[in-house]
Design an enzyme around this catalytic site. Structure first.
Site, PDB file in Angstrom:
ATOM      1  N   SER A   1     -11.434   1.679  -5.376  1.00 17.53           N
ATOM      2  CA  SER A   1     -11.093   2.417  -6.577  1.00 17.53           C
ATOM      3  C   SER A   1     -12.207   2.553  -7.607  1.00 17.53           C
ATOM      4  O   SER A   1     -12.081   2.157  -8.771  1.00 17.53           O
ATOM      5  CB  SER A   1      -9.833   1.857  -7.226  1.00 17.53           C
ATOM      6  N   SER A   2     -13.289   3.156  -7.162  1.00 17.91           N
ATOM      7  CA  SER A   2     -14.360   3.466  -8.111  1.00 17.91           C
ATOM      8  C   SER A   2     -13.858   4.493  -9.131  1.00 17.91           C
ATOM      9  O   SER A   2     -14.297   4.501 -10.278  1.00 17.91           O
ATOM     10  CB  SER A   2     -15.605   3.983  -7.397  1.00 17.91           C
ATOM     11  N   SER A   3     -12.895   5.339  -8.730  1.00 18.87           N
ATOM     12  CA  SER A   3     -12.430   6.358  -9.679  1.00 18.87           C
ATOM     13  C   SER A   3     -11.709   5.718 -10.863  1.00 18.87           C
ATOM     14  O   SER A   3     -11.953   6.075 -12.014  1.00 18.87           O
ATOM     15  CB  SER A   3     -11.552   7.411  -8.987  1.00 18.87           C
TER      16      SER A   3
ATOM     17  N   ASP B   1      -4.094   1.258  -9.431  1.00 22.50           N
ATOM     18  CA  ASP B   1      -5.542   1.087  -9.616  1.00 22.50           C
ATOM     19  C   ASP B   1      -5.900   0.964 -11.094  1.00 22.50           C
ATOM     20  O   ASP B   1      -6.677   0.103 -11.499  1.00 22.50           O
ATOM     21  CB  ASP B   1      -6.296   2.288  -9.023  1.00 22.50           C
TER      22      ASP B   1
ATOM     23  N   ASP C   1       3.063   2.157  -4.759  1.00 22.39           N
ATOM     24  CA  ASP C   1       3.090   2.155  -6.231  1.00 22.39           C
ATOM     25  C   ASP C   1       3.754   3.429  -6.761  1.00 22.39           C
ATOM     26  O   ASP C   1       4.403   3.406  -7.799  1.00 22.39           O
ATOM     27  CB  ASP C   1       1.691   1.943  -6.839  1.00 22.39           C
TER      28      ASP C   1
ATOM     29  N   GLY D   1     -12.396   2.614  -1.002  1.00 23.58           N
ATOM     30  CA  GLY D   1     -10.999   2.205  -1.186  1.00 23.58           C
ATOM     31  C   GLY D   1     -10.849   1.102  -2.228  1.00 23.58           C
ATOM     32  O   GLY D   1      -9.783   0.536  -2.383  1.00 23.58           O
TER      33      GLY D   1
ATOM     34  N   GLY E   1     -15.642   5.879  -2.089  1.00 20.74           N
ATOM     35  CA  GLY E   1     -14.937   6.074  -0.819  1.00 20.74           C
ATOM     36  C   GLY E   1     -14.635   4.766  -0.106  1.00 20.74           C
ATOM     37  O   GLY E   1     -14.177   4.762   1.025  1.00 20.74           O
TER      38      GLY E   1
ATOM     39  N   GLU F   1       0.842  -1.202   0.000  1.00 23.48           N
ATOM     40  CA  GLU F   1       0.000   0.000   0.000  1.00 23.48           C
ATOM     41  C   GLU F   1       0.874   1.248   0.000  1.00 23.48           C
ATOM     42  O   GLU F   1       1.894   1.291   0.702  1.00 23.48           O
ATOM     43  CB  GLU F   1      -0.907  -0.036   1.242  1.00 23.48           C
TER      44      GLU F   1
ATOM     45  N   GLU G   1      -6.204  11.100 -13.905  1.00 26.10           N
ATOM     46  CA  GLU G   1      -6.468  11.321 -12.466  1.00 26.10           C
ATOM     47  C   GLU G   1      -5.540  12.403 -11.897  1.00 26.10           C
ATOM     48  O   GLU G   1      -5.917  13.160 -11.009  1.00 26.10           O
ATOM     49  CB  GLU G   1      -6.325  10.005 -11.697  1.00 26.10           C
TER      50      GLU G   1
HETATM   51  C1  GLA Z   1      -4.969   5.022  -4.146  1.00 24.67           C
HETATM   52  C2  GLA Z   1      -4.123   5.365  -5.379  1.00 24.67           C
HETATM   53  C3  GLA Z   1      -3.160   4.241  -5.725  1.00 24.67           C
HETATM   54  C4  GLA Z   1      -2.359   3.785  -4.506  1.00 24.67           C
HETATM   55  C5  GLA Z   1      -3.288   3.565  -3.304  1.00 24.67           C
HETATM   56  C6  GLA Z   1      -2.517   3.281  -2.044  1.00 24.67           C
HETATM   57  O1  GLA Z   1      -5.837   3.970  -4.417  1.00 24.67           O
HETATM   58  O2  GLA Z   1      -4.943   5.620  -6.485  1.00 24.67           O
HETATM   59  O3  GLA Z   1      -2.305   4.645  -6.756  1.00 24.67           O
HETATM   60  O4  GLA Z   1      -1.343   4.677  -4.204  1.00 24.67           O
HETATM   61  O5  GLA Z   1      -4.133   4.675  -3.054  1.00 24.67           O
HETATM   62  O6  GLA Z   1      -1.794   2.114  -2.173  1.00 24.67           O
END
Ligand code: GLA
Length: 384
Positions: free
Chosen positions: A124-126, A170, A37, A122, A120, A34, A158
């Site tokens: 990664s909906s974005s 993501d 990246d 975590g 929200g 985490e 993004e």
């Molecule tokens: C978000 C970011 C990712 C990564 C995570 C944490 O999801 O989009 O690139 O850095 O946080 O690991």
């Protein structure tokens, strides 16, 4: 047709004359690795079967018409007039703008999207919103971008309008996910290998804290800057150019006197998390799940105390998991400050785990957490 796709198709049909194609763009989980990246680390994500569905068709104009079905919001714009907005609009507009910046000639679109990744959370909906649209544009206008190129395009998107300086994890998992496989992604060289997620009697259970503290995206960029500050000192002092080159904590310790405690703590987390992720990949491949679980707990400790991206709700959920014999490991997942914990739980005990953890959580925070059992799925694709 699944219920979300049916709803999206119906909105499209009621609103537009053009013929749509349909796409599914997944969310992602990350087993471990985490916040590394963007620090040259390795990460272990997988796409999941929750995601965003898109109906998109060419309308042979220069206008794009968007409908965000979950918000019941509409927005239309001519491609040359695209500019930064707010909320979901920034994600889709920024993707279109990246095609424009590549000087790829695209035309107008009609577009409806919606899905089942709680925002929200975590997961990664974005990236799912970005990836679905990029894939559709690439397909409808035959732009010829590879999945990796699309992932990189979405990452740039993004960074631009939403102004989140995210890493590549993501968007990569979103585009290159594979059913039943996890991705070992090398974020320095942007290469990957797949291996099967074989958890035997265990399952991945996500517990959604249902909180999303507002500092999330601002603090994200701050963490990135703090790591850059630490790395600049390391480069200067040791002539090492990447966190990946720091093979032991002793090496990092030799720079401690040159850094603030805060920056040192961030760097310590990064160096340790890179090592943990490499170890985790090996343990997973050898089916050594107990060891993997222990690494998840260590990762959470670091995220909470050194990197400081957790929150009381997530810490409590992990502490609840830690005393359950059916759980091998748990940690907060994603950017932090809310969202989900990821838990490796004995399948036979998953329901009782969910029941007990959500009850205790509700008693303490008066919030009803949600739980999802997830398996790795395919990356973004066209669906019928
Ligand atoms: C978000 C970011 C990712 C990564 C995570 C944490 O999801 O989009 O690139 O850095 O946080 O690991």
């Amino acid at each position: 047709m699944n219920a979300i796709l049916t709803r999206i198709a119906a909105i499209y049909k009621d609103s537009f004359q053009s013929n749509p194609r349909y796409y599914f763009s997944p969310g992602r989980i990350n087993l471990i690795g985490e916040h590394i990246d963007y620090n040259d680390g390795f990460v272990l994500p997988a796409a999941i079967d929750k995601g965003i569905y898109y109906a998109v068709g060419r309308n042979e104009t220069k206008e794009i018409h968007f409908c965000a079905a979950d918000q019941n919001e509409w927005y239309s714009v001519a491609i040359p007039a695209i500019q930064k907005m707010n909320g979901w609009k920034n994600y889709v507009l920024s993707v279109v703008q990246e095609f424009v910046l590549l000087k790829i000639n695209i035309g107008g679109l009609d577009c409806v999207f919606g899905g089942d990744i709680p925002s929200g959370s975590g997961m990664s909906s974005s990236a799912a919103v970005e990836g679905g649209l990029a894939y559709a544009i690439n397909d409808l206008f035959q732009c010829g971008l590879s999945p990796k190129e699309m992932a990189l395009l979405c990452q740039r998107a993004e960074h631009h309008f939403p102004n989140v300086k995210c890493g590549i994890m993501d968007q990569y998992a979103n585009m290159l996910g594979k059913k039943n496989q996890v991705i070992l992604l090398d974020c320095k060289n942007i290469t990957h290998e797949y291996f099967p997620l074989q958890l035997g009697d265990y399952s991945i259970v996500m517990i959604n804290s249902k909180v999303h503290h507002l500092l999330a995206s601002g603090e994200y960029n701050v963490r990135r800057q703090q790591c850059e500050e630490g790395l600049a000192i390391i480069k200067n002092e040791l002539n090492l150019h990447s966190f990946r080159d720091i093979s032991s904590m002793d090496i990092l310790e030799s720079c401690k006197h040159l850094m603030s405690t805060l920056v040192f703590n961030r760097c310590q987390f990064v160096v340790e998390e890179i090592a943990r992720t490499k170890k985790a990949a090996a343990l997973l491949q050898n089916n050594e799940l107990n060891g993997l679980g222990a690494l998840l707990y260590q990762s959470h400790e670091g995220l909470s105390h050194l990197y400081e991206v957790s929150c009381p709700e997530l810490d409590y959920l992990v502490s609840l998991a830690q005393v359950q014999p059916a759980v091998l490991g748990a940690r907060m997942m994603g950017g932090g400050f809310g969202g989900c914990t990821i838990n490796i739980v004995k399948t036979a005990a998953a329901n009782s785990f969910i029941e007990s953890i959500t009850t205790a959580y509700q008693n303490k925070f008066n919030i009803v957490a949600e739980a999802y059992i997830v398996t790795p799925g395919d990356g973004t694709k066209r669906v019928e």
